[in-house]
Design an enzyme around this catalytic site. Structure first.
Site, short mmCIF file in Angstrom:
data_model
loop_
_atom_site.label_atom_id
_atom_site.label_comp_id
_atom_site.label_asym_id
_atom_site.label_seq_id
_atom_site.Cartn_x
_atom_site.Cartn_y
_atom_site.Cartn_z
N GLU A 170 0.86 -1.19 0.00
CA GLU A 170 0.00 0.00 0.00
C GLU A 170 0.89 1.23 0.00
O GLU A 170 1.68 1.43 0.91
CB GLU A 170 -0.90 0.00 1.24
CG GLU A 170 -1.71 1.29 1.37
CD GLU A 170 -2.50 1.36 2.67
OE1 GLU A 170 -2.95 0.30 3.18
OE2 GLU A 170 -2.66 2.48 3.20
N ARG A 230 0.62 10.31 0.97
CA ARG A 230 1.07 11.31 1.95
C ARG A 230 2.31 12.03 1.48
O ARG A 230 2.85 12.88 2.19
CB ARG A 230 1.37 10.64 3.29
CG ARG A 230 0.17 9.99 3.91
CD ARG A 230 0.50 9.33 5.23
NE ARG A 230 -0.51 8.36 5.56
CZ ARG A 230 -0.43 7.48 6.55
NH1 ARG A 230 0.63 7.47 7.32
NH2 ARG A 230 -1.39 6.62 6.76
N LYS A 239 -10.96 -0.78 7.56
CA LYS A 239 -9.69 -0.51 8.23
C LYS A 239 -10.04 -0.10 9.66
O LYS A 239 -11.00 0.66 9.86
CB LYS A 239 -8.98 0.61 7.48
CG LYS A 239 -7.68 1.09 8.08
CD LYS A 239 -7.05 2.13 7.13
CE LYS A 239 -5.93 2.88 7.83
NZ LYS A 239 -4.65 2.74 7.11
C1 3PG Z 1 -1.76 3.61 8.38
O1 3PG Z 1 -2.05 4.54 7.65
O2 3PG Z 1 -2.27 2.50 8.25
C2 3PG Z 1 -0.85 3.87 9.53
O3 3PG Z 1 -0.12 5.03 9.36
C3 3PG Z 1 0.02 2.72 9.87
O4 3PG Z 1 0.33 2.88 11.20
P1 3PG Z 1 1.76 2.51 11.76
O5 3PG Z 1 2.70 3.51 11.16
O6 3PG Z 1 1.65 2.63 13.26
O7 3PG Z 1 2.05 1.12 11.32
#
Ligand code: 3PG
Length: 217
Positions: free
Chosen positions: A42, A46, A130
């Protein structure tokens, strides 16, 4: 019967959530994940190079399962799908983007943590959500509690998940897979540390394979 994309995601069990800073690292990152046994990534919208990175990965690896994450607007959903994303992910539920994607036959994984958010998604035809930010929102205990009234719903938690708490999440029948940035850390990608990424992915896949999870039907 869940969509084939969700069945594939369930079989891998983990989704690397990636922030790309350097477009020139895109193919190498995807190649490293494939070599580690995980043809799934994924790319979050960003960073400015996210859309071209999706394009490059799609061109170089036509068979990889490719998601675009952090979809906040309809326009982003259209751009990501146009670049070659197989499915779209959002921390929340941007209704116009979800409706458009489902109309186009593109799976959309919206974020939902409360009963009302789940209900809103169900009304649009969503059955996989999610659950973000998972650890902050109460972790697996919160997922267990909120899933009780919704017997057909599945969750992909992300946020604070690592190799050491992976099994606790994946052991729950409503957890379809988990995602996170720990698999391919931003600084590792930036530094070209692809061996580190491969080792991290392989370690997480070993945990997934040690669990007896029924296939998603
Ligand atoms: C996401 O968008 O799924 C999160 O930023 C992932 O979270 P993490 O950086 O704590 O794994």
């Amino acid at each position: 019967m869940f969509n084939q994309i969700y069945r594939s995601i369930a079989s891998y069990g983990i989704i690397p959530v990636v922030e790309m800073d350097d477009l020139n690292r895109a193919e190498a990152l995807a190649g490293a994940l494939i070599e580690a046994g995980l043809p799934l990534v994924e790319i979050t919208l960003r960073t400015p190079v996210a859309i071209p990175a999706i394009q490059r990965i799609r061109q170089t690896y036509p068979g990889i399962l490719l998601a675009a994450g952090t979809i906040l607007t309809l326009e982003q959903a259209k751009q990501a799908a146009g670049a070659g994303a197989d499915f779209l992910v959002s921390p929340g539920l941007p209704q116009d983007a979800v409706e458009w994607a489902l109309h186009e036959g593109i799976p959309f994984l919206p974020g939902a943590v409360t009963p009302n958010e789940i209900l809103q998604g169900l009304r649009l035809g969503i059955e996989v959500f999610k659950f973000f930010p998972a650890e902050t929102m109460g972790g697996i205990a919160a997922i267990k509690a909120v899933s009780d009234p919704f017997p057909n719903v599945r969750f992909i938690p992300t946020g604070g998940i690592q190799t050491d708490n992976l099994a606790a999440y994946l052991s729950h029948q409503r957890v379809l897979a988990v995602g996170g940035s720990w698999l391919a850390k931003r600084q590792w990608i930036a530094a070209g540390q692809f061996d580190q990424i491969k080792a991290q992915v392989k370690a997480a896949l070993r945990v997934v394979q040690s669990l007896s999870r029924p296939p998603l039907t």
